[in-house]
Every structure is written in C-alpha cells, then in structure tokens.
Design a protein around this motif. Sequence first.
Motif, PDB file in Angstrom:
ATOM      1  N   LEU A  64      12.263   5.803 -36.287  1.00 58.86           N
ATOM      2  CA  LEU A  64      11.003   6.254 -35.690  1.00 58.86           C
ATOM      3  C   LEU A  64      10.125   6.798 -36.785  1.00 58.86           C
ATOM      4  O   LEU A  64      10.546   7.648 -37.582  1.00 58.86           O
ATOM      5  N   SER A  65       8.897   6.293 -36.859  1.00 57.84           N
ATOM      6  CA  SER A  65       7.975   6.720 -37.917  1.00 57.84           C
ATOM      7  C   SER A  65       7.652   8.197 -37.782  1.00 57.84           C
ATOM      8  O   SER A  65       7.838   8.802 -36.715  1.00 57.84           O
ATOM      9  N   ALA A  66       7.165   8.785 -38.851  1.00 53.55           N
ATOM     10  CA  ALA A  66       6.856  10.216 -38.858  1.00 53.55           C
ATOM     11  C   ALA A  66       5.799  10.568 -37.823  1.00 53.55           C
ATOM     12  O   ALA A  66       5.831  11.645 -37.230  1.00 53.55           O
ATOM     13  N   ASP A  67       4.856   9.660 -37.608  1.00 53.12           N
ATOM     14  CA  ASP A  67       3.793   9.946 -36.632  1.00 53.12           C
ATOM     15  C   ASP A  67       4.172   9.490 -35.219  1.00 53.12           C
ATOM     16  O   ASP A  67       3.421   9.682 -34.271  1.00 53.12           O
ATOM     17  N   GLY A  68       5.372   8.899 -35.077  1.00 53.79           N
ATOM     18  CA  GLY A  68       5.861   8.501 -33.758  1.00 53.79           C
ATOM     19  C   GLY A  68       5.180   7.288 -33.174  1.00 53.79           C
ATOM     20  O   GLY A  68       5.415   6.947 -32.010  1.00 53.79           O
ATOM     21  N   ARG A  69       4.382   6.572 -33.959  1.00 54.32           N
ATOM     22  CA  ARG A  69       3.618   5.440 -33.421  1.00 54.32           C
ATOM     23  C   ARG A  69       4.363   4.108 -33.521  1.00 54.32           C
ATOM     24  O   ARG A  69       4.006   3.152 -32.849  1.00 54.32           O
TER      25      ARG A  69
ATOM     26  N   GLN B   3      12.092  12.553 -29.143  1.00 60.69           N
ATOM     27  CA  GLN B   3      11.134  13.312 -29.945  1.00 60.69           C
ATOM     28  C   GLN B   3      11.695  14.694 -30.279  1.00 60.69           C
ATOM     29  O   GLN B   3      11.528  15.204 -31.394  1.00 60.69           O
ATOM     30  N   GLN B   4      12.417  15.280 -29.308  1.00 62.76           N
ATOM     31  CA  GLN B   4      13.016  16.587 -29.557  1.00 62.76           C
ATOM     32  C   GLN B   4      14.096  16.504 -30.632  1.00 62.76           C
ATOM     33  O   GLN B   4      14.197  17.381 -31.507  1.00 62.76           O
ATOM     34  N   SER B   5      14.903  15.444 -30.598  1.00 61.31           N
ATOM     35  CA  SER B   5      15.936  15.270 -31.623  1.00 61.31           C
ATOM     36  C   SER B   5      15.306  15.068 -32.994  1.00 61.31           C
ATOM     37  O   SER B   5      15.800  15.589 -34.010  1.00 61.31           O
ATOM     38  N   ALA B   6      14.189  14.318 -33.032  1.00 58.42           N
ATOM     39  CA  ALA B   6      13.495  14.100 -34.313  1.00 58.42           C
ATOM     40  C   ALA B   6      12.950  15.406 -34.852  1.00 58.42           C
ATOM     41  O   ALA B   6      12.959  15.645 -36.070  1.00 58.42           O
ATOM     42  N   THR B   7      12.479  16.267 -33.978  1.00 61.93           N
ATOM     43  CA  THR B   7      11.887  17.537 -34.401  1.00 61.93           C
ATOM     44  C   THR B   7      12.947  18.525 -34.856  1.00 61.93           C
ATOM     45  O   THR B   7      12.789  19.214 -35.864  1.00 61.93           O
ATOM     46  N   THR B   8      14.046  18.594 -34.111  1.00 57.96           N
ATOM     47  CA  THR B   8      15.070  19.606 -34.397  1.00 57.96           C
ATOM     48  C   THR B   8      16.144  19.115 -35.346  1.00 57.96           C
ATOM     49  O   THR B   8      16.860  19.926 -35.951  1.00 57.96           O
ATOM     50  N   GLY B   9      16.297  17.786 -35.471  1.00 56.01           N
ATOM     51  CA  GLY B   9      17.351  17.238 -36.310  1.00 56.01           C
ATOM     52  C   GLY B   9      18.715  17.310 -35.666  1.00 56.01           C
ATOM     53  O   GLY B   9      19.737  17.072 -36.324  1.00 56.01           O
TER      54      GLY B   9
ATOM     55  N   GLU C  88      18.863  11.279 -39.084  1.00 56.47           N
ATOM     56  CA  GLU C  88      18.803  11.553 -40.535  1.00 56.47           C
ATOM     57  C   GLU C  88      17.343  11.452 -40.963  1.00 56.47           C
ATOM     58  O   GLU C  88      16.687  10.438 -40.752  1.00 56.47           O
ATOM     59  N   ARG C  89      16.838  12.563 -41.534  1.00 53.19           N
ATOM     60  CA  ARG C  89      15.441  12.583 -41.967  1.00 53.19           C
ATOM     61  C   ARG C  89      15.303  11.757 -43.234  1.00 53.19           C
ATOM     62  O   ARG C  89      16.073  11.881 -44.183  1.00 53.19           O
ATOM     63  N   GLN C  90      14.265  10.884 -43.262  1.00 50.95           N
ATOM     64  CA  GLN C  90      14.002  10.032 -44.421  1.00 50.95           C
ATOM     65  C   GLN C  90      12.952  10.686 -45.325  1.00 50.95           C
ATOM     66  O   GLN C  90      12.252  11.627 -44.918  1.00 50.95           O
ATOM     67  N   ALA C  91      12.887  10.196 -46.540  1.00 48.62           N
ATOM     68  CA  ALA C  91      11.976  10.785 -47.530  1.00 48.62           C
ATOM     69  C   ALA C  91      10.523  10.731 -47.077  1.00 48.62           C
ATOM     70  O   ALA C  91       9.725  11.616 -47.413  1.00 48.62           O
ATOM     71  N   ASP C  92      10.147   9.714 -46.360  1.00 50.31           N
ATOM     72  CA  ASP C  92       8.759   9.584 -45.930  1.00 50.31           C
ATOM     73  C   ASP C  92       8.463  10.353 -44.630  1.00 50.31           C
ATOM     74  O   ASP C  92       7.391  10.223 -44.053  1.00 50.31           O
ATOM     75  N   GLY C  93       9.437  11.146 -44.149  1.00 48.45           N
ATOM     76  CA  GLY C  93       9.223  11.937 -42.925  1.00 48.45           C
ATOM     77  C   GLY C  93       9.654  11.242 -41.661  1.00 48.45           C
ATOM     78  O   GLY C  93       9.638  11.851 -40.591  1.00 48.45           O
ATOM     79  N   SER C  94      10.010   9.968 -41.759  1.00 51.18           N
ATOM     80  CA  SER C  94      10.503   9.258 -40.583  1.00 51.18           C
ATOM     81  C   SER C  94      11.933   9.700 -40.292  1.00 51.18           C
ATOM     82  O   SER C  94      12.549  10.425 -41.071  1.00 51.18           O
ATOM     83  N   THR C  95      12.451   9.264 -39.135  1.00 46.48           N
ATOM     84  CA  THR C  95      13.810   9.634 -38.731  1.00 46.48           C
ATOM     85  C   THR C  95      14.599   8.379 -38.419  1.00 46.48           C
ATOM     86  O   THR C  95      14.093   7.446 -37.780  1.00 46.48           O
TER      87      THR C  95
END
Length: 504
Positions: A34-39, A85-91, A117-124
């Motif tokens: 999932l991209s950092a902006d969720g789009r 989205q909650q999992s992406a936010t909280t990890g 797993e958080r990626q370098a570009d902010g995506s998950t």
Amino acid sequence: MVSRSDDGQATAMPAHFFQKLASGVPGVLFTYWLSADGRSHRYPFVSHQVHTLFGVDPAALNENADAVFSVIHPEDADAITASIQQSATTGKPWSYRARLRLADGQYQWFEAHSVPERQADGSTLWYGQFHNIQHYKALEQSLRESEAEFSFQAGFQRLIARLSTEFINLGFGTIDQCIDELLRSIGEFFEVDRAYVYGFSDDYQRMTNTHEWCRAGVPALKDGQQDVVIEHFHWWQEQIEGMVSASRVVFIEDVDRLPATAAAERALLQEQGVSSMFSVPIRVRGRVTGFFGVDSLRQRTWRQDQADLLIIVSGLLSGALERHRLEEELLNQSIRDPLTGLHNRRYLMPRLEELLGRSNRRGEKFALAMFDVDHFKAINDSIGHLGGDYILQRIAAILTSQTRTMDVIARFGGEEFLVVFNALEQTDVPQLVMRILQSVRDEPFVFERQSVPVTLSAGVAGIDEFTATPATPEALIGLADHRLYLAKESGRDCLVDASGTVRI
C-alpha cells in the motif's frame, strides 16, 4: 524474488518456485503493498489459489489489488479498508474475518493474518495469508443456534412453571388476573402483538372476547368483540368445527392469502390489522368452551413448533379454568341455600362485615330487612312440605326480582329471609320493603291446583341507628329480628322500622 547462496551472495529465485511452495499451503499466501498516500495498492506476490477460489488473475493483482477488494462482501468492505489503514498507521499485525465471493458467486467466510513492514519510501508491505473458515463459522452458527434454542426452551419451561404455580396458588376470584398475566407473559415471550381468550356460546353461534393483552401502541379489540354473531362467517365455523371435533389448531400464516370462501373473515382481520394468527381450542370438562389465540400485525417467521408450544399454553388455561369452575361450584354449594338458590348465612355474615367496614371508612349507608312468611306452619299443614318448599322458592324469586343486583338476599333460616339494601338511605328502605310485601300479597300462589294466600311481615334496621353503640352484624340482625317480632305482634302483613308500624 531474492535468496542467499552459501557464500552469502544474493541470487534470484524464480517466481514459479514460490508458487510451487505456496501450492502446498491451504489458503492464499500473499504480499500486499500500500502506497504511503494510500492511493495505490497491489499484490507483488499472490499464490495461484486466488484464481481457483475467486476467479481473479494473479498477474493482474501484481499491478492492482482492486480485483480482490471487489469480491469482499459489501457489508464488510469499509471495515476491512479501515483495519488495513490502522495497521499501516500503527505498524501492528493485521488480521480480519470477512465474507468473500467465490468464483461460483457464493459468499464464504475467510480469515487473514499478516505482518506489516514499513518501506523506505513510506509505503507498507504486508506478508501474510488468508484461508477459508466457512466450516468454522457454520459450526459457530450451529452452536449459537443450539445455544439459542436451549435458552429458548429453558425460558419457555420456566415461564410455564411460573404460570402453573400462579394458577395452582390462585385464590377464589383471582382467575381473571391470572389469565391477564398469562396473556401478557406469553405475548411478550413470543413477541406477538395481541394475545387473547374467547368464549363460545353453547351452540357455537356466538363468541365473546373475555381477556385480551395488547402490545404497547396496538389497539385493543375486546370492547367490540362481545357476543359476536358468527353464523355468517362460514369458513370460521368450519375451523370451529375442527377445534371441537378434533382439537385442531387454526393457523393463518398470511391473512391476505385466505381462500375465497373466507372473504368475510379476511376483510374483518384486515380491518383489525392482523397479518397472521394462531387459535388453539380450550377444553373444560371435555368440551371446547373457547380458544386462546395470538395475533401478529406484521409478516413474520413462526417457529415450526409454534402450534405445539401454544397447545401447552392452552392446556394450562384449560386446566386452570376447569379447576376454577369446580371450585366455584363447590363454593356456591357452600354459600347458597340448595332449595331457593339464595345465599346463606355463611355468605351473609362476611358481606355484612365488609359493608360495616366501608361504612366506617367512607360513611356509606345501608339497611337490612328481615322477612318472615306469615302462618307458614299452617301453610305446610294445608299443602304439605313440598307445597311449603314451593312457597319459599316463589318468595325467593320475588325478592330477587324486586331488588337490585347490588343488594344481598339470603335465606336466613326456615321461612325467614334477609335483604341488605346497599348504598341507600334508611328513609328510602320502607318504600322498597312495602313493594315486596305488596308483590307477595298479589302473587297467585297455586300448588297442585290449590290457591294459597301468602303474606310477609318485615322488620327493618339501618346503620344510621347505631350512634351510641358499635354496629356489628349481630346487632343489626338482632334489631331487625326484634322489629320483625313486633310486626308479627301487630297483626302481620306489615313492616316495623324506627318510625313504628307501616301497613300496605
């Protein structure tokens, strides 16, 4: 895909290797990005079973994950998106249960577990799997239904036990309150809109609503259902015949679908707002005397054993009514004179105590008159004891016809009768007593073709006369008896009250 060789160098692992590996695992293995902006989102890897289960092309999911999200049940879709989205936010690890549409169009339950797993570009990127748990949900539903059924049956048994205890312990005169409580309890337990009891006339041509419970906001029908003539309701008469001859339960699942022969019944029930109903016969001493019923004003699904449960309720009612009728008959036998049918002293004395109590509390007035048949011994000697019984029965009928239902009439002993005039001033009583004396004098007493002249004497006493001494039933009766003696001494066929002798 990348792995490490023995010398630590990175080597590429072919995608088909992971697909073969995933094919041995139940469910679907995946990595979800999932991209950092969720789009934008996609599945960099997803096992081929996603195609077998949902008919979705794995290659297409490598570019866009929308196809998987399109098979989520509409009622679960928003919650799944929010949880991701909650999992992406909280990890925190993501897990969820939802219904997914299979390739054959049916929805079944799946459960997913994955670790983000958080990626370098902010995506998950999530690593996980989801598998079919439909059999677990089916078992869960089955257990839930079994538990609900057990709870329902236990609740029904407790309800019947409570109502049975109330009927067993009821005192004389409380049967109506117990029936009202039964209707309320049954109506609320089965979540119906009305519960009621009807009684039939002896010829089954009329019926009367004797008891009714209505859910809040539901109009009552009882007042308009008194002595209803049913000879023109031919379909309903057939149902009554089934109740009487075979104890059949009448079940109308949908009033609108009643047969053409029940047009009149359908119109009446629609006017009353009834959508479906049950009617169960009530038997007292082997005879159907009425029925117990419930109405629903809306379409509903009834239990398959609904009729059986209502038969249990009807049986409880039948037993209570039969017992009450027997007790009432036994009580009447103990408080009524078998010859005249009038009340006896056993009934009279408590009523006088009750009237005295009301007089003390509320100042209510009453008076009593004691009557005696003049020359009754001579009457017995002339026409015999059966003739004397006939005279007493006719006088009892005259007393009943010349008094009000609120007055108390009793055979006091032998040829003596006592009438308690309730809610009357003492000054009004002499006129009523004189009317009785006149009615007896005018009555043509004829026994075995022999005409017998009959007159009465009377003594009157009123509660108003007891100002210096306490009033008791014995004192009132004693005063009336004394004045009756004075009336006899004054020549009979008259009354004596506080003012003296009064003649016709």
